[in-house]
Scaffold this motif. Structure first.
Motif, short mmCIF file in Angstrom:
data_model
loop_
_atom_site.label_atom_id
_atom_site.label_comp_id
_atom_site.label_asym_id
_atom_site.label_seq_id
_atom_site.Cartn_x
_atom_site.Cartn_y
_atom_site.Cartn_z
N LEU A 3 35.62 47.09 36.83
CA LEU A 3 35.39 46.08 38.22
C LEU A 3 36.64 45.30 38.21
O LEU A 3 37.69 45.21 38.28
N LYS A 4 36.18 45.63 40.03
CA LYS A 4 37.53 45.34 40.93
C LYS A 4 37.47 43.47 41.75
O LYS A 4 35.79 44.10 41.83
N THR A 5 38.13 42.61 41.75
CA THR A 5 37.25 41.82 42.05
C THR A 5 38.03 41.65 43.66
O THR A 5 39.42 41.26 42.70
N LYS A 6 37.47 40.37 44.59
CA LYS A 6 38.38 39.78 45.29
C LYS A 6 38.19 38.25 45.46
O LYS A 6 37.95 38.27 45.97
N VAL A 7 37.62 37.59 44.27
CA VAL A 7 37.00 36.98 44.34
C VAL A 7 38.08 35.92 44.02
O VAL A 7 38.88 34.98 45.23
N LEU A 46 24.57 35.43 39.41
CA LEU A 46 26.35 35.03 39.72
C LEU A 46 27.54 35.62 40.74
O LEU A 46 27.85 34.85 41.90
N ALA A 47 26.87 37.07 40.38
CA ALA A 47 27.51 38.32 41.75
C ALA A 47 27.23 37.34 43.15
O ALA A 47 27.36 37.08 43.72
N MET A 48 25.60 37.28 43.44
CA MET A 48 25.22 36.47 44.26
C MET A 48 25.66 35.12 44.77
O MET A 48 25.33 35.09 46.28
N ASP A 49 25.39 34.23 43.64
CA ASP A 49 25.77 33.24 44.36
C ASP A 49 27.29 33.55 44.14
O ASP A 49 27.42 32.40 45.79
N ILE A 50 28.03 33.60 44.38
CA ILE A 50 29.19 33.68 44.12
C ILE A 50 29.57 34.26 46.55
O ILE A 50 29.71 33.75 47.01
N ALA A 51 28.71 35.23 46.05
CA ALA A 51 29.01 35.90 47.22
C ALA A 51 28.37 34.39 48.96
O ALA A 51 28.56 34.69 49.44
N LYS A 52 27.36 34.21 48.60
CA LYS A 52 26.56 33.81 49.31
C LYS A 52 27.91 32.24 49.59
O LYS A 52 27.65 31.98 50.32
N VAL A 53 28.70 31.91 48.67
CA VAL A 53 29.52 30.96 48.71
C VAL A 53 30.42 31.08 50.44
O VAL A 53 30.58 30.32 51.17
N PHE A 54 30.77 32.41 50.15
CA PHE A 54 32.10 33.39 50.48
C PHE A 54 31.19 33.35 51.91
O PHE A 54 31.76 33.99 52.77
N HIS A 55 29.68 34.04 52.09
CA HIS A 55 29.08 33.71 52.84
C HIS A 55 29.87 35.41 53.50
O HIS A 55 29.53 36.13 54.84
N VAL A 56 29.19 36.30 52.75
CA VAL A 56 30.00 37.66 52.62
C VAL A 56 28.68 38.64 51.29
O VAL A 56 28.61 38.13 50.68
N VAL A 58 27.76 41.35 48.30
CA VAL A 58 28.48 41.44 47.45
C VAL A 58 29.20 42.65 46.75
O VAL A 58 30.47 42.25 46.08
N GLU A 59 29.38 43.29 48.06
CA GLU A 59 29.76 44.65 47.77
C GLU A 59 31.60 44.18 48.83
O GLU A 59 32.64 44.89 47.93
N ALA A 60 31.82 43.16 49.51
CA ALA A 60 32.59 42.74 49.42
C ALA A 60 33.72 41.64 48.50
O ALA A 60 35.58 41.98 48.42
N LEU A 61 33.07 41.24 47.41
CA LEU A 61 33.67 40.25 46.35
C LEU A 61 34.22 41.70 44.66
O LEU A 61 34.89 41.51 44.48
N PHE A 62 33.02 42.94 44.79
CA PHE A 62 33.06 43.46 43.85
C PHE A 62 32.92 44.75 43.76
O PHE A 62 32.66 45.43 45.05
N GLU A 63 33.99 45.82 43.50
CA GLU A 63 33.48 47.29 43.38
C GLU A 63 33.92 47.84 42.13
O GLU A 63 35.06 46.92 40.95
N PHE A 64 33.21 48.87 41.75
CA PHE A 64 33.64 49.60 40.56
C PHE A 64 34.07 50.58 40.57
O PHE A 64 34.57 51.51 42.12
N THR A 65 35.41 50.88 40.14
CA THR A 65 36.34 51.73 40.30
C THR A 65 36.06 53.14 38.88
O THR A 65 36.21 52.81 38.06
N GLU A 66 36.39 54.28 39.00
CA GLU A 66 37.55 54.98 38.09
C GLU A 66 38.00 54.81 37.36
O GLU A 66 39.18 53.96 38.38
N ASP A 67 38.34 55.17 35.86
CA ASP A 67 39.46 54.44 35.50
C ASP A 67 40.84 55.36 35.14
O ASP A 67 40.71 56.53 35.58
#
Length: 67
Positions: A3-7, A46-56, A58-67
């Protein structure tokens, strides 16, 4: 998969402390710390609540990547 995050990036742009973001989303500061460090996968709520705080989407904050 990893999980990559931009939080942290969004939080700092908004001028929020970890504790302030935690309070806004009803989580512990430690949860935000672990989330920003990639050591915690958030619940969908939680992911949706955080996204709501930043008005973006969920995909802008979190991304699953291959190792």
């Amino acid at each position: 998969m990893a999980l990559k995050t931009k939080v942290k990036e969004y939080r700092e742009k908004a001028g929020l402390k970890q504790s302030e973001l935690a309070e806004l989303v009803h989580a512990r500061r430690e949860t935000i710390v672990h989330l920003e460090n990639g050591r915690y996968n958030p619940s969908l709520k939680l992911a949706m609540d955080i996204a709501k705080v930043f008005h973006v989407p969920v995909e802008a904050l979190f991304e699953f990547t291959e190792d």
